[in-house]
Design a protein around this motif. Structure first.
Motif, short mmCIF file in Angstrom:
data_model
loop_
_atom_site.label_atom_id
_atom_site.label_comp_id
_atom_site.label_asym_id
_atom_site.label_seq_id
_atom_site.Cartn_x
_atom_site.Cartn_y
_atom_site.Cartn_z
N UNK A 279 -5.88 -64.75 -11.98
CA UNK A 279 -7.29 -64.83 -12.30
C UNK A 279 -7.68 -63.78 -13.34
N UNK A 280 -7.23 -62.56 -13.13
CA UNK A 280 -7.63 -61.47 -14.04
C UNK A 280 -7.13 -61.67 -15.47
N UNK A 281 -5.87 -62.06 -15.68
CA UNK A 281 -5.44 -62.32 -17.06
C UNK A 281 -6.26 -63.44 -17.72
N UNK A 282 -6.59 -64.48 -16.94
CA UNK A 282 -7.39 -65.57 -17.49
C UNK A 282 -8.76 -65.06 -17.92
N UNK A 283 -9.40 -64.23 -17.07
CA UNK A 283 -10.70 -63.67 -17.44
C UNK A 283 -10.62 -62.88 -18.73
N UNK A 284 -9.56 -62.10 -18.88
CA UNK A 284 -9.40 -61.29 -20.09
C UNK A 284 -9.22 -62.17 -21.33
N UNK A 285 -8.38 -63.22 -21.21
CA UNK A 285 -8.13 -64.10 -22.35
C UNK A 285 -9.33 -64.96 -22.72
N UNK A 286 -10.14 -65.33 -21.75
CA UNK A 286 -11.20 -66.30 -21.99
C UNK A 286 -12.61 -65.73 -21.91
N UNK A 287 -12.75 -64.43 -21.90
CA UNK A 287 -14.07 -63.81 -21.75
C UNK A 287 -15.06 -64.33 -22.79
N UNK A 288 -14.62 -64.53 -24.02
CA UNK A 288 -15.54 -64.98 -25.07
C UNK A 288 -16.00 -66.42 -24.87
N UNK A 289 -15.26 -67.20 -24.09
CA UNK A 289 -15.62 -68.60 -23.86
C UNK A 289 -16.50 -68.80 -22.62
N UNK B 272 -8.25 -57.09 -5.23
CA UNK B 272 -7.43 -56.86 -4.04
C UNK B 272 -8.31 -56.49 -2.85
N UNK B 273 -9.31 -55.67 -3.07
CA UNK B 273 -10.24 -55.26 -2.02
C UNK B 273 -10.93 -56.48 -1.41
N UNK B 274 -11.39 -57.39 -2.25
CA UNK B 274 -12.06 -58.60 -1.78
C UNK B 274 -11.10 -59.46 -0.96
N UNK B 275 -9.87 -59.63 -1.46
CA UNK B 275 -8.88 -60.45 -0.75
C UNK B 275 -8.54 -59.84 0.61
N UNK C 94 -20.96 -63.28 -1.87
CA UNK C 94 -22.07 -62.62 -2.58
C UNK C 94 -22.07 -61.12 -2.29
N UNK C 95 -21.92 -60.75 -1.02
CA UNK C 95 -21.93 -59.33 -0.66
C UNK C 95 -20.74 -58.58 -1.25
N UNK C 96 -19.56 -59.18 -1.20
CA UNK C 96 -18.37 -58.50 -1.73
C UNK C 96 -18.46 -58.32 -3.24
N UNK C 97 -18.98 -59.31 -3.94
CA UNK C 97 -19.12 -59.15 -5.39
C UNK C 97 -20.18 -58.11 -5.72
N UNK C 98 -21.27 -58.07 -4.98
CA UNK C 98 -22.31 -57.07 -5.21
C UNK C 98 -21.76 -55.67 -4.93
#
Length: 132
Positions: free
Chosen positions: A1-11, A27-30, A120-124
């Motif tokens: 997920x993280x590499x995808x976010x980095x590659x596609x942030x502009x899209x 990792x904390x969320x998982x 929602x709580x974990x992302x906040x």
């Protein structure tokens, strides 16, 4: 997920451009989700574990929809584990002895609500911890 976010942030959509999920936060969320599921399995009646499994299946279905939407928008999010896991989870649910329980629908709706609230709580919390 993280590499995808980095590659596609502009899209990504304007709403998601501020998403900066770091590996430690991911990792904390998982781990928190695994802990929550373990507590449900160990301390609640079995129908609640079945309901949590149904909520997890719902979560996988959402990821499958995300794959389709991101494909249509030109920034495909390859979450291949979701369409692979979804039929397996469906078979697990079907094999659970509590799938005919009268309270399963209510428990499943509650667990889906818990899943959404937890997300929602974990992302906040993650955003707050990363800003410190």
């Amino acid at each position: 997920m993280l590499p995808w976010l980095h590659r596609n942030r502009e899209h990504l959509l304007a709403l998601m451009k501020n998403l900066r999920l770091q590996p430690v936060a991911f990792t904390r969320i998982a781990l928190e989700e695994l802990t929550l599921l373990s507590v449900i399995a160990l301390f609640l009646p079995p129908v609640w574990f079945t309901a949590a499994t149904i909520a997890y299946g719902f979560h996988l279905a959402v990821h499958c929809v995300q794959m389709l939407v991101t494909y249509q928008r030109g920034c495909f999010l390859p979450q291949w584990s979701a369409p692979i896991q979804l039929p397996i989870v469906a078979l697990l649910i079907w094999g659970m002895s509590h799938h005919h329980s009268s309270g399963l629908l209510t428990a499943s709706l509650i667990m889906i609500g818990v899943m959404v609230l937890n997300l929602v709580l974990m992302h906040a919390l993650t955003v707050r911890l990363q800003q410190q």
